[in-house]
Write a protein that holds these residues in place. Sequence first.
Motif, PDB file in Angstrom:
ATOM      1  N   VAL A   1       0.844  -1.283  -0.009  1.00 46.30           N
ATOM      2  CA  VAL A   1      -0.092  -0.147   0.048  1.00 46.30           C
ATOM      3  C   VAL A   1       0.995   1.350  -0.158  1.00 46.30           C
ATOM      4  CG1 VAL A   1      -1.682   1.480   1.406  1.00 46.30           C
ATOM      5  CG2 VAL A   1      -2.042  -1.031   0.892  1.00 46.30           C
ATOM      6  N   GLY A   2       2.047   1.029   0.710  1.00 45.91           N
ATOM      7  CA  GLY A   2       2.859   2.347   0.897  1.00 45.91           C
ATOM      8  C   GLY A   2       3.618   2.768  -0.668  1.00 45.91           C
ATOM      9  N   VAL A   3       3.873   1.582  -1.215  1.00 49.23           N
ATOM     10  CA  VAL A   3       4.658   1.424  -2.566  1.00 49.23           C
ATOM     11  C   VAL A   3       3.609   2.265  -3.444  1.00 49.23           C
ATOM     12  CG1 VAL A   3       5.622   0.251  -4.541  1.00 49.23           C
ATOM     13  CG2 VAL A   3       6.206  -0.098  -2.056  1.00 49.23           C
ATOM     14  N   GLU A   4       2.338   1.927  -3.458  1.00 53.73           N
ATOM     15  CA  GLU A   4       1.138   2.285  -4.439  1.00 53.73           C
ATOM     16  C   GLU A   4       0.999   3.903  -3.987  1.00 53.73           C
ATOM     17  OE1 GLU A   4      -3.416   1.753  -5.462  1.00 53.73           O
ATOM     18  OE2 GLU A   4      -2.092  -0.196  -4.993  1.00 53.73           O
TER      19      GLU A   4
ATOM     20  N   THR B   1       1.272   7.269  -6.432  1.00 53.89           N
ATOM     21  CA  THR B   1       0.211   7.907  -6.873  1.00 53.89           C
ATOM     22  C   THR B   1       0.189   9.389  -6.307  1.00 53.89           C
ATOM     23  OG1 THR B   1      -1.320   6.909  -5.351  1.00 53.89           O
ATOM     24  CG2 THR B   1      -1.107   5.938  -7.575  1.00 53.89           C
ATOM     25  N   GLU B   2       0.767   9.220  -5.058  1.00 57.02           N
ATOM     26  CA  GLU B   2       0.603  10.748  -4.302  1.00 57.02           C
ATOM     27  C   GLU B   2       1.729  11.348  -3.705  1.00 57.02           C
ATOM     28  OE1 GLU B   2      -2.984  11.006  -1.911  1.00 57.02           O
ATOM     29  OE2 GLU B   2      -3.717   9.388  -2.872  1.00 57.02           O
ATOM     30  N   GLY B   3       2.724  10.582  -3.896  1.00 61.00           N
ATOM     31  CA  GLY B   3       4.181  11.336  -3.321  1.00 61.00           C
ATOM     32  C   GLY B   3       4.548  10.907  -1.860  1.00 61.00           C
ATOM     33  N   VAL B   4       5.541  11.344  -1.480  1.00 61.92           N
ATOM     34  CA  VAL B   4       6.064  11.078  -0.013  1.00 61.92           C
ATOM     35  C   VAL B   4       5.282  11.506   0.893  1.00 61.92           C
ATOM     36  CG1 VAL B   4       7.997  11.530   1.404  1.00 61.92           C
ATOM     37  CG2 VAL B   4       8.584  10.986  -0.999  1.00 61.92           C
ATOM     38  N   ASP B   5       4.722  13.034   0.684  1.00 58.47           N
ATOM     39  CA  ASP B   5       3.951  13.281   1.879  1.00 58.47           C
ATOM     40  C   ASP B   5       2.675  12.850   2.084  1.00 58.47           C
ATOM     41  OD1 ASP B   5       5.682  15.778   1.878  1.00 58.47           O
ATOM     42  OD2 ASP B   5       4.744  17.055   0.456  1.00 58.47           O
ATOM     43  N   ALA B   6       2.302  11.895   1.409  1.00 54.17           N
ATOM     44  CA  ALA B   6       1.138  11.126   1.587  1.00 54.17           C
ATOM     45  C   ALA B   6       1.366   9.838   2.403  1.00 54.17           C
ATOM     46  CB  ALA B   6       0.427  10.574   0.245  1.00 54.17           C
TER      47      ALA B   6
ATOM     48  N   THR C   1       1.525   8.716   5.337  1.00 51.34           N
ATOM     49  CA  THR C   1       1.339   8.746   6.825  1.00 51.34           C
ATOM     50  C   THR C   1       0.849   7.262   7.351  1.00 51.34           C
ATOM     51  OG1 THR C   1      -1.057   9.170   6.424  1.00 51.34           O
ATOM     52  CG2 THR C   1       0.628  11.041   6.714  1.00 51.34           C
ATOM     53  N   LEU C   2       1.204   6.997   8.464  1.00 48.75           N
ATOM     54  CA  LEU C   2       0.666   5.695   9.201  1.00 48.75           C
ATOM     55  C   LEU C   2      -0.889   5.438   9.184  1.00 48.75           C
ATOM     56  CD1 LEU C   2       2.946   5.386  12.199  1.00 48.75           C
ATOM     57  CD2 LEU C   2       3.209   3.824  10.150  1.00 48.75           C
ATOM     58  N   ARG C   3      -1.532   6.638   9.234  1.00 48.06           N
ATOM     59  CA  ARG C   3      -2.970   6.514   9.169  1.00 48.06           C
ATOM     60  C   ARG C   3      -3.617   6.306   7.896  1.00 48.06           C
ATOM     61  NH1 ARG C   3      -6.718   8.268  12.776  1.00 48.06           N
ATOM     62  NH2 ARG C   3      -5.199   8.921  14.116  1.00 48.06           N
ATOM     63  N   GLU C   4      -3.097   6.999   6.909  1.00 47.74           N
ATOM     64  CA  GLU C   4      -3.484   6.902   5.588  1.00 47.74           C
ATOM     65  C   GLU C   4      -3.118   5.244   4.844  1.00 47.74           C
ATOM     66  OE1 GLU C   4      -5.605   7.378   1.669  1.00 47.74           O
ATOM     67  OE2 GLU C   4      -5.655   8.349   3.884  1.00 47.74           O
ATOM     68  N   ILE C   5      -1.788   5.231   5.240  1.00 47.03           N
ATOM     69  CA  ILE C   5      -1.407   3.472   4.944  1.00 47.03           C
ATOM     70  C   ILE C   5      -2.334   2.522   5.458  1.00 47.03           C
ATOM     71  CG2 ILE C   5       0.410   1.823   4.883  1.00 47.03           C
ATOM     72  CD1 ILE C   5       2.426   4.164   4.816  1.00 47.03           C
ATOM     73  N   ALA C   6      -2.749   2.650   6.770  1.00 51.18           N
ATOM     74  CA  ALA C   6      -3.499   1.706   7.460  1.00 51.18           C
ATOM     75  C   ALA C   6      -4.917   1.810   6.959  1.00 51.18           C
ATOM     76  CB  ALA C   6      -3.676   2.178   9.005  1.00 51.18           C
TER      77      ALA C   6
END
Length: 191
Positions: free
Chosen positions: A16-19, A23-28, A30-35
């Motif tokens: 999920v982090g790789v994707e 698609t959205e760059g390094v700033d996206a 976050t642990l919360r968004e990946i989870a």
Amino acid sequence: MTEPESSSLRTRLVDVGVELVATEGVDALTLREIARRAGVSHGAPRRYFPTHLELLSAIARRGFAELADRTTTVTDGDPRTQLEQLTRIYLEFAFDNPGMYELMFRHDLLESGRLGLRDTSLPLFGVLVDLVGRVRPDVDARAVAGALWAQLHGIAQLWGWGSLQLATGTDDFLPLLRTALDAHLGPVGER
């Protein structure tokens, strides 16, 4: 949770982090968004990655592995030809994967020495040093490789922002790459 499930969730979090970085760059990242995108509670990643830094490093390792896989094709020709192939592949990777490329070299984010990321990233630089040393045995290969790498990184950044295309009036990065190689290695046929 059984061990296979645990391993599977760990892999899914990295996937999920790789994707997300693609698609959205390094700033996206976050642990919360990946989870959320992995379909787990926001605390679940901490079971496998005690710190955000460790999850970012696992994601960056994927980028280094992909770049290393791409460079395995660099085996034919003399050292100069191999360097040309290696540097072209490096730049193409940067252009194709701008978010991952940024993450991979953000050592300020990754603290790579502490988490072993350098074990993944430094071998590619070692290949660059070896090839530079074989092309230019008369120089400090590590210093020349470092300067060449810095120039490649600059080309990748400026090209990604559209600055070099505007300044040079071209959509072909290969002449810039050849000029950078000539600057650090001497023109082809000079040695």
